[in-house]
Scaffold this motif. Structure first.
Motif, PDB file in Angstrom:
ATOM      1  N   GLU A  42       0.828  -1.206   0.000  1.00 41.98           N
ATOM      2  CA  GLU A  42       0.000   0.000   0.000  1.00 41.98           C
ATOM      3  C   GLU A  42       0.863   1.257   0.000  1.00 41.98           C
ATOM      4  OE1 GLU A  42      -3.653   2.045   2.601  1.00 41.98           O
ATOM      5  OE2 GLU A  42      -2.629   0.252   3.340  1.00 41.98           O
ATOM      6  N   LEU A  43       1.935   1.232   0.758  1.00 41.02           N
ATOM      7  CA  LEU A  43       2.846   2.378   0.810  1.00 41.02           C
ATOM      8  C   LEU A  43       3.531   2.568  -0.541  1.00 41.02           C
ATOM      9  CD1 LEU A  43       4.101   4.549   2.659  1.00 41.02           C
ATOM     10  CD2 LEU A  43       5.895   2.902   3.238  1.00 41.02           C
ATOM     11  N   GLU A  44       3.937   1.491  -1.161  1.00 46.10           N
ATOM     12  CA  GLU A  44       4.602   1.570  -2.461  1.00 46.10           C
ATOM     13  C   GLU A  44       3.670   2.119  -3.538  1.00 46.10           C
ATOM     14  OE1 GLU A  44       5.991  -2.337  -3.306  1.00 46.10           O
ATOM     15  OE2 GLU A  44       7.558  -2.310  -1.774  1.00 46.10           O
ATOM     16  N   ALA A  45       2.374   1.846  -3.419  1.00 43.92           N
ATOM     17  CA  ALA A  45       1.417   2.265  -4.436  1.00 43.92           C
ATOM     18  C   ALA A  45       0.961   3.714  -4.276  1.00 43.92           C
ATOM     19  CB  ALA A  45       0.191   1.347  -4.402  1.00 43.92           C
ATOM     20  N   ALA A  46       1.185   4.296  -3.116  1.00 40.86           N
ATOM     21  CA  ALA A  46       0.710   5.659  -2.843  1.00 40.86           C
ATOM     22  C   ALA A  46       1.661   6.700  -3.431  1.00 40.86           C
ATOM     23  CB  ALA A  46       0.577   5.868  -1.340  1.00 40.86           C
ATOM     24  N   THR A  47       1.107   7.897  -3.709  1.00 40.46           N
ATOM     25  CA  THR A  47       1.907   9.018  -4.209  1.00 40.46           C
ATOM     26  C   THR A  47       1.370  10.319  -3.626  1.00 40.46           C
ATOM     27  OG1 THR A  47       0.482   9.253  -6.162  1.00 40.46           O
ATOM     28  CG2 THR A  47       2.476   7.895  -6.406  1.00 40.46           C
ATOM     29  N   GLY A  48       2.197  11.352  -3.717  1.00 33.09           N
ATOM     30  CA  GLY A  48       1.760  12.685  -3.314  1.00 33.09           C
ATOM     31  C   GLY A  48       1.369  12.780  -1.858  1.00 33.09           C
ATOM     32  N   ALA A  49       0.307  13.548  -1.602  1.00 33.87           N
ATOM     33  CA  ALA A  49      -0.134  13.788  -0.231  1.00 33.87           C
ATOM     34  C   ALA A  49      -0.571  12.494   0.451  1.00 33.87           C
ATOM     35  CB  ALA A  49      -1.272  14.803  -0.227  1.00 33.87           C
ATOM     36  N   ASP A  50      -1.162  11.573  -0.311  1.00 31.74           N
ATOM     37  CA  ASP A  50      -1.574  10.293   0.267  1.00 31.74           C
ATOM     38  C   ASP A  50      -0.355   9.521   0.764  1.00 31.74           C
ATOM     39  OD1 ASP A  50      -4.222  10.804  -0.266  1.00 31.74           O
ATOM     40  OD2 ASP A  50      -4.238   9.696  -2.165  1.00 31.74           O
TER      41      ASP A  50
END
Length: 216
Positions: free
Chosen positions: A148-156
């Motif tokens: 989940e962390l690897e898939a997130a970008t930006g503010a998320d």
């Protein structure tokens, strides 16, 4: 015989030092060694012979397990910080991750050196989130959380990184607490390192909580 000036004598007496004598090379008196008493019992000043007989505690299997587990715990934190550069433009997140990466790698070197100096095999075969005794390491992210962390970008990503790293750091502090609770950490080097980890991670947790609050 050596003579002492009056003013010098007053100064010496005022400071509570030994007066001028004919044996200036005599060894200086040592500070008394106090043995802490058990709860409810008074402390006791040890005799010179008793103090000399005290040996510094050596490392134990608890210390070895702690160091080996903490190496793998640090490995995941380093993996997490490596995700930052390509997933956020936040300057404060980047600076935080850079500092963490450097400190965690430095501490990892310290732990590996500690084990090598004591002739303990270093297992660098990676980690599966479990400790030497088979129990789950506190704070470690699961495979799903890492994905989940690897898939997130930006503010998320920023928010998820902070939440995840707070969890990870709190786990490291728990490992330190468990080391002492089990009777480990008596060796000076282990104690110094463990206390450093606890203090450093506590400071970073407070900083990350503040950064998280700023992001609502």
């Amino acid at each position: 015989m050596p003579r002492c000036l009056g003013a010098g004598t007053l100064l010496v007496l005022a400071l509570g030092l030994t007066a001028c004598t004919g044996t200036p090379d005599s060894p200086e008196p040592t500070s008394p060694v106090v043995q802490l008493g058990a709860p409810g019992e008074p402390n006791r000043t040890l005799s010179p012979d008793e103090a000399d007989a005290i040996e510094a505690p050596g490392h134990t299997e608890l210390d070895v397990a702690f160091m080996r587990d903490m190496i793998h715990h640090h490995d995941q934190a380093i993996e997490m910080t490596a995700l930052v550069e390509e997933r956020t433009d936040s300057r404060d997140i980047r600076l935080l991750a850079e500092r963490m990466s450097v400190s965690q790698q430095d501490e990892r070197v310290q732990m590996v050196t500690w084990m090598q100096d004591r002739g303990v095999p270093v297992n660098d075969a990676g980690h599966d989130g479990h400790r030497t005794d088979g129990s789950a390491m506190p704070g470690m992210l699961s495979d799903e959380q890492m994905a989940e962390l690897e898939a997130a970008t930006g503010a998320d990503f920023d928010r998820l990184f902070l939440v995840s790293m707070i969890q990870h750091h709190e786990g490291a502090k728990q490992m330190v607490e468990e080391l002492y609770a089990a009777g480990g950490g008596q060796e000076s080097a282990t104690d110094t390192f463990a206390r450093h980890v606890e203090s450093d991670q506590g400071v970073e947790i407070a900083r990350m909580q503040q950064m998280l609050a700023e992001r609502g």
